[in-house]
Design a protein around this motif. Structure first.
Motif, PDB file in Angstrom:
ATOM      1  N   LEU A  68       0.832  -1.202   0.000  1.00 31.71           N
ATOM      2  CA  LEU A  68       0.000   0.000   0.000  1.00 31.71           C
ATOM      3  C   LEU A  68       0.868   1.254   0.000  1.00 31.71           C
ATOM      4  O   LEU A  68       0.600   2.214  -0.738  1.00 31.71           O
ATOM      5  CB  LEU A  68      -0.925   0.004   1.218  1.00 31.71           C
ATOM      6  N   ARG A  69       1.912   1.247   0.811  1.00 32.59           N
ATOM      7  CA  ARG A  69       2.806   2.406   0.871  1.00 32.59           C
ATOM      8  C   ARG A  69       3.541   2.603  -0.453  1.00 32.59           C
ATOM      9  O   ARG A  69       3.733   3.723  -0.911  1.00 32.59           O
ATOM     10  CB  ARG A  69       3.816   2.237   2.015  1.00 32.59           C
ATOM     11  N   ARG A  70       3.924   1.484  -1.062  1.00 34.96           N
ATOM     12  CA  ARG A  70       4.739   1.543  -2.275  1.00 34.96           C
ATOM     13  C   ARG A  70       3.914   1.828  -3.538  1.00 34.96           C
ATOM     14  O   ARG A  70       4.321   2.595  -4.399  1.00 34.96           O
ATOM     15  CB  ARG A  70       5.498   0.217  -2.431  1.00 34.96           C
ATOM     16  N   GLU A  71       2.732   1.184  -3.654  1.00 38.12           N
ATOM     17  CA  GLU A  71       1.953   1.253  -4.895  1.00 38.12           C
ATOM     18  C   GLU A  71       0.679   2.076  -4.784  1.00 38.12           C
ATOM     19  O   GLU A  71       0.153   2.531  -5.806  1.00 38.12           O
ATOM     20  CB  GLU A  71       1.599  -0.171  -5.354  1.00 38.12           C
ATOM     21  N   GLY A  72       0.138   2.219  -3.586  1.00 42.23           N
ATOM     22  CA  GLY A  72      -1.096   2.966  -3.407  1.00 42.23           C
ATOM     23  C   GLY A  72      -2.326   2.075  -3.478  1.00 42.23           C
ATOM     24  O   GLY A  72      -2.312   1.018  -4.119  1.00 42.23           O
ATOM     25  N   ALA A  74      -5.238   2.547  -4.971  1.00 43.88           N
ATOM     26  CA  ALA A  74      -5.876   2.441  -6.285  1.00 43.88           C
ATOM     27  C   ALA A  74      -5.264   1.313  -7.109  1.00 43.88           C
ATOM     28  O   ALA A  74      -5.980   0.546  -7.766  1.00 43.88           O
ATOM     29  CB  ALA A  74      -5.759   3.765  -7.030  1.00 43.88           C
ATOM     30  N   ALA A  75      -3.940   1.187  -7.064  1.00 45.63           N
ATOM     31  CA  ALA A  75      -3.260   0.147  -7.832  1.00 45.63           C
ATOM     32  C   ALA A  75      -3.631  -1.244  -7.325  1.00 45.63           C
ATOM     33  O   ALA A  75      -3.866  -2.168  -8.111  1.00 45.63           O
ATOM     34  CB  ALA A  75      -1.744   0.345  -7.751  1.00 45.63           C
ATOM     35  N   LEU A  76      -3.707  -1.405  -5.996  1.00 45.92           N
ATOM     36  CA  LEU A  76      -4.066  -2.701  -5.426  1.00 45.92           C
ATOM     37  C   LEU A  76      -5.507  -3.060  -5.736  1.00 45.92           C
ATOM     38  O   LEU A  76      -5.835  -4.228  -5.987  1.00 45.92           O
ATOM     39  CB  LEU A  76      -3.839  -2.703  -3.917  1.00 45.92           C
ATOM     40  N   THR A  77      -6.403  -2.063  -5.746  1.00 42.83           N
ATOM     41  CA  THR A  77      -7.804  -2.307  -6.072  1.00 42.83           C
ATOM     42  C   THR A  77      -7.947  -2.739  -7.529  1.00 42.83           C
ATOM     43  O   THR A  77      -8.719  -3.657  -7.839  1.00 42.83           O
ATOM     44  CB  THR A  77      -8.646  -1.044  -5.815  1.00 42.83           C
ATOM     45  N   ARG A  78      -7.193  -2.094  -8.437  1.00 41.67           N
ATOM     46  CA  ARG A  78      -7.230  -2.488  -9.855  1.00 41.67           C
ATOM     47  C   ARG A  78      -6.730  -3.916 -10.032  1.00 41.67           C
ATOM     48  O   ARG A  78      -7.310  -4.698 -10.789  1.00 41.67           O
ATOM     49  CB  ARG A  78      -6.384  -1.529 -10.693  1.00 41.67           C
ATOM     50  N   GLU A  79      -5.659  -4.247  -9.343  1.00 40.58           N
ATOM     51  CA  GLU A  79      -5.102  -5.601  -9.447  1.00 40.58           C
ATOM     52  C   GLU A  79      -6.108  -6.642  -8.956  1.00 40.58           C
ATOM     53  O   GLU A  79      -6.283  -7.704  -9.565  1.00 40.58           O
ATOM     54  CB  GLU A  79      -3.818  -5.698  -8.625  1.00 40.58           C
ATOM     55  N   GLU A  80      -6.777  -6.323  -7.856  1.00 44.55           N
ATOM     56  CA  GLU A  80      -7.794  -7.225  -7.305  1.00 44.55           C
ATOM     57  C   GLU A  80      -8.920  -7.443  -8.311  1.00 44.55           C
ATOM     58  O   GLU A  80      -9.375  -8.574  -8.520  1.00 44.55           O
ATOM     59  CB  GLU A  80      -8.341  -6.596  -6.012  1.00 44.55           C
ATOM     60  N   LYS A  81      -9.361  -6.363  -8.966  1.00 42.08           N
ATOM     61  CA  LYS A  81     -10.430  -6.460  -9.964  1.00 42.08           C
ATOM     62  C   LYS A  81      -9.991  -7.334 -11.135  1.00 42.08           C
ATOM     63  O   LYS A  81     -10.755  -8.187 -11.621  1.00 42.08           O
ATOM     64  CB  LYS A  81     -10.807  -5.070 -10.462  1.00 42.08           C
ATOM     65  N   VAL A  82      -8.764  -7.133 -11.611  1.00 40.80           N
ATOM     66  CA  VAL A  82      -8.248  -7.919 -12.735  1.00 40.80           C
ATOM     67  C   VAL A  82      -8.206  -9.399 -12.383  1.00 40.80           C
ATOM     68  O   VAL A  82      -8.570 -10.265 -13.195  1.00 40.80           O
ATOM     69  CB  VAL A  82      -6.844  -7.421 -13.137  1.00 40.80           C
ATOM     70  N   ARG A  83      -7.789  -9.708 -11.183  1.00 39.79           N
ATOM     71  CA  ARG A  83      -7.722 -11.114 -10.764  1.00 39.79           C
ATOM     72  C   ARG A  83      -9.116 -11.745 -10.726  1.00 39.79           C
ATOM     73  O   ARG A  83      -9.299 -12.893 -11.125  1.00 39.79           O
ATOM     74  CB  ARG A  83      -7.051 -11.228  -9.390  1.00 39.79           C
ATOM     75  N   ARG A  84     -10.111 -10.981 -10.217  1.00 39.68           N
ATOM     76  CA  ARG A  84     -11.477 -11.514 -10.208  1.00 39.68           C
ATOM     77  C   ARG A  84     -11.973 -11.750 -11.627  1.00 39.68           C
ATOM     78  O   ARG A  84     -12.585 -12.778 -11.924  1.00 39.68           O
ATOM     79  CB  ARG A  84     -12.427 -10.542  -9.484  1.00 39.68           C
ATOM     80  N   GLN A  85     -11.696 -10.763 -12.512  1.00 38.38           N
ATOM     81  CA  GLN A  85     -12.162 -10.896 -13.883  1.00 38.38           C
ATOM     82  C   GLN A  85     -11.488 -12.070 -14.587  1.00 38.38           C
ATOM     83  O   GLN A  85     -12.127 -12.791 -15.367  1.00 38.38           O
ATOM     84  CB  GLN A  85     -11.892  -9.609 -14.664  1.00 38.38           C
ATOM     85  N   ARG A  86     -10.209 -12.272 -14.311  1.00 37.33           N
ATOM     86  CA  ARG A  86      -9.493 -13.392 -14.925  1.00 37.33           C
ATOM     87  C   ARG A  86     -10.112 -14.719 -14.498  1.00 37.33           C
ATOM     88  O   ARG A  86     -10.263 -15.638 -15.315  1.00 37.33           O
ATOM     89  CB  ARG A  86      -8.014 -13.336 -14.522  1.00 37.33           C
ATOM     90  N   SER A  87     -10.486 -14.806 -13.242  1.00 35.54           N
ATOM     91  CA  SER A  87     -11.100 -16.052 -12.768  1.00 35.54           C
ATOM     92  C   SER A  87     -12.446 -16.284 -13.445  1.00 35.54           C
ATOM     93  O   SER A  87     -12.799 -17.414 -13.788  1.00 35.54           O
ATOM     94  CB  SER A  87     -11.264 -16.026 -11.245  1.00 35.54           C
ATOM     95  N   LEU A  88     -13.219 -15.190 -13.669  1.00 32.22           N
ATOM     96  CA  LEU A  88     -14.507 -15.310 -14.346  1.00 32.22           C
ATOM     97  C   LEU A  88     -14.318 -15.655 -15.821  1.00 32.22           C
ATOM     98  O   LEU A  88     -15.080 -16.441 -16.393  1.00 32.22           O
ATOM     99  CB  LEU A  88     -15.302 -14.015 -14.205  1.00 32.22           C
ATOM    100  N   ASP A  89     -13.292 -15.062 -16.455  1.00 32.27           N
ATOM    101  CA  ASP A  89     -13.007 -15.392 -17.855  1.00 32.27           C
ATOM    102  C   ASP A  89     -12.684 -16.868 -18.003  1.00 32.27           C
ATOM    103  O   ASP A  89     -13.117 -17.524 -18.961  1.00 32.27           O
ATOM    104  CB  ASP A  89     -11.844 -14.539 -18.367  1.00 32.27           C
ATOM    105  N   ASN A  90     -11.933 -17.390 -17.056  1.00 36.18           N
ATOM    106  CA  ASN A  90     -11.588 -18.817 -17.097  1.00 36.18           C
ATOM    107  C   ASN A  90     -12.826 -19.692 -16.969  1.00 36.18           C
ATOM    108  O   ASN A  90     -12.850 -20.832 -17.449  1.00 36.18           O
ATOM    109  CB  ASN A  90     -10.603 -19.154 -15.970  1.00 36.18           C
ATOM    110  N   LEU A  91     -13.858 -19.148 -16.316  1.00 31.15           N
ATOM    111  CA  LEU A  91     -15.100 -19.904 -16.128  1.00 31.15           C
ATOM    112  C   LEU A  91     -16.109 -19.638 -17.244  1.00 31.15           C
ATOM    113  O   LEU A  91     -17.195 -20.227 -17.263  1.00 31.15           O
ATOM    114  CB  LEU A  91     -15.727 -19.520 -14.778  1.00 31.15           C
ATOM    115  N   GLY A  92     -15.756 -18.732 -18.159  1.00 30.46           N
ATOM    116  CA  GLY A  92     -16.649 -18.434 -19.277  1.00 30.46           C
ATOM    117  C   GLY A  92     -17.921 -17.719 -18.867  1.00 30.46           C
ATOM    118  O   GLY A  92     -18.997 -17.963 -19.426  1.00 30.46           O
TER     119      GLY A  92
END
Length: 455
Positions: A68-72, A74-92
């Motif tokens: 959080l100190r290093r990246e902020g 907002a960056a961690l929230t975006r990464e979390e969203k991408v990971r969720r979306q990737r898991s959903l993409d894998n599930l079609g």
């Protein structure tokens, strides 16, 4: 930005056999200064030093804090969203909007507001492992007097709102908490307090239980289990004991008792990547164990599922369980839950006055926006806050902002303004919360309202 004192939301473990310590069975050492003036143990002290010590020793928490100190955030929230979306993409899986539309549920547009939910700060005396708002004693965000007064002005101008749902952090430790309660109760509006119970033991809060009772505040409290081991593991050392004392103090004032009009509800959510068990069965077990072990009474138990965001998302990612959990939510998608989503008639306000469709969106910085102009005639968007609308009615028919985390709200048989009934039970926030304590409720399923993280 103002600072205050602490509180937080929670999650829960599956039912377990309770072995109540004898000293707890006797109840808290309360002083009775009058027929109704009841305070907690005078020598217990603040929970904050213990919470800070545990945070300092928690390796995973320190790693996240460093990122959080290093990246902020907002960056961690975006990464979390991408990971969720990737898991959903894998599930079609299609988008949440398309899933709701294809299910035959009503389109995702706002109706008249019935619940006005205020997250008045993130400062908390606890730092629970599944807190979706990431509250702790290190958070300093707190609602100002100006923002609180504006919220009351909007409440006065909207005749459809019948409930003010106050959450946090530990909302009671914010300087505006009592002002909001007094103003709303004077208007005849029902007030919900997402209480973590341990706040009742904090120095300076000795009169808080009486204040809540005097204003007939509906207390919704997180209690992950009726086992000391499981509660302390998820919420911190010493939390269970303080929670029991808090419940006993509320009981002595009439909370949870028939005919008093003082409602005391408890909230359960799983302690891992699974959905909650039967609410009816678990409520019966809670009532028996708390009555026999501690002479504690309460009205209802609400069971909620964990939202795959923030600390719980981190937990799933570290264990390689995110895709598995998203699959679990999808397998339990129910159009009836989509029909009763809390975001349809709940307006959620952050500590800074920005408006959101729900408490979960609030933590992910997905604010309510309206078409605007950037001065060049091109379409742009403007974040909506309590300071740039005249009435909550302006939001009627606006499209609800959704994203991939929203599948957590439809893994149920119905949604309760923050609490989700997961077949056949309720599944909060956070609220968080709260309820949370996630955020949670629904009139069609028994009239209960809530929003998480609870607390």
């Amino acid at each position: 930005m103002q600072t205050g004192r602490p509180a937080a939301p929670v999650g829960l473990r599956p039912p377990c056999r309770l072995l109540a310590p004898k000293e707890l069975r006797r109840g808290p050492r309360c002083s009775v200064a009058g027929p109704r003036e009841i305070t907690g143990p005078a020598d217990v002290g603040s929970l904050i030093p213990e919470t800070l010590e545990e945070m300092a020793q928690d390796v995973e928490f320190q790693r996240t804090a460093e990122r959080l100190r290093r990246e902020g955030q907002a960056a961690l929230t975006r990464e979390e969203k991408v990971r969720r979306q990737r898991s959903l993409d894998n599930l079609g899986v299609p988008s949440f909007y398309k899933m709701v539309k294809d299910s035959g549920a009503t389109g995702l547009n706002r109706s008249a507001a019935k619940i006005f939910q205020l997250n008045i700060g993130l400062y908390c005396n606890q730092a629970c492992t599944h807190c979706h708002v990431e509250s702790s004693p290190k958070r300093t965000e707190m609602m100002s007097k100006e923002t609180a007064e504006r919220c009351i002005d909007l409440l006065k101008s909207c005749s459809t709102v019948d409930t003010l749902d106050i959450t946090g952090g530990a909302p009671e430790l914010n300087s505006q908490f009592r002002y909001l309660v007094e103003q709303a109760s004077a208007l005849g509006v029902d007030v919900i307090d997402r209480c973590n119970l341990t706040v009742l033991m904090e120095p300076g809060q000795e009169d808080l239980p009486q204040f809540l009772a005097d204003h007939k505040v509906h207390v919704v409290a997180s209690l992950p289990c009726y086992s000391q081991k499981n509660v302390d593991k998820q919420r911190g050392a010493g939390v269970f004991e303080r929670s029991i004392w808090g419940l006993q103090i509320l009981n002595r004032l009439g909370y949870g008792k028939e005919g008093t009009g003082l409602n005391l509800d408890l909230v359960y959510n799983p302690g891992g990547p699974f959905l909650a068990p039967s609410q009816a069965t678990l409520e019966a077990a809670y009532k028996q164990e708390l009555r026999e072990g501690y002479d504690i009474e309460f009205n209802k138990l609400f069971c909620l599922n964990n939202m795959p965001i923030k600390r719980f998302a981190d937990y799933l990612i570290r264990r390689g369980k995110l895709e598995e959990y998203m699959q679990l939510l999808l397998d339990n998608f129910n159009p009836a839950a989509a029909e009763g989503l809390m975001c349809r008639d709940t307006v959620s306000v952050g500590w800074d006055g920005r408006i959101y469709d729900c408490d979960f969106n609030q933590q992910l910085e997905i604010g309510v926006m309206r078409p605007g102009s950037n001065g060049n005639g091109n379409n742009s968007q403007e974040f909506v806050s309590v300071f740039n609308i005249e009435s909550l009615n302006e939001l009627i028919n606006w499209r609800i902002a959704c994203d991939n985390h929203c599948f957590g709200c439809t893994a149920a048989s119905i949604s309760l303004s923050g609490f989700f009934i997961s077949s056949p039970l309720f599944c909060w926030n956070n609220l968080a919360t709260l309820f949370t304590c996630a955020s949670v409720y629904s009139r069609g399923a028994g009239g209960f309202l809530l929003g998480m993280d609870a607390n």
